[in-house]
Design a protein around this motif. Sequence first.
Motif: not given
Length: 122
Positions: A88-105
């Motif tokens: 899910v995070q990979i699918g939205s990688w370009d749409q959200l900041p990297v810090w969000y993905h890293l903290i979420f995961l």
Amino acid sequence: MLKQFMGVMAGYLVWTVVFLGGSTLLRSAMAGVHDAEGLTRDPLALVLYLVLSFAASFLAGRTTARLAGAVRPVFILAGLLLATGIPVQIGSWDQLPVWYHLIFLGMLVPMTLAGGRGGELR
């Protein structure tokens, strides 16, 4: 075994309902910061989504531990949530900041385990 399986499935359902339901409420409450697809780059909104994810993970872990009566199924749930979250995070990688993905995961597993800690004790 069935009790543990049902505990994991219930925890997964709790995470899904809490996160998706809460996300719907956040999008409604903060409609001005979301685009037509429902995405946002607003830092406050993203932090609120992270807090929602933490709560969903904690409650899912607690639910699993309580229903399964053991801690091991909480680890299974944490793995399932991470296995779901990564694509899910990979699918939205370009749409959200990297810090969000890293903290979420990065917080999915610890928050799920924190919720499950002691949850098997009634």
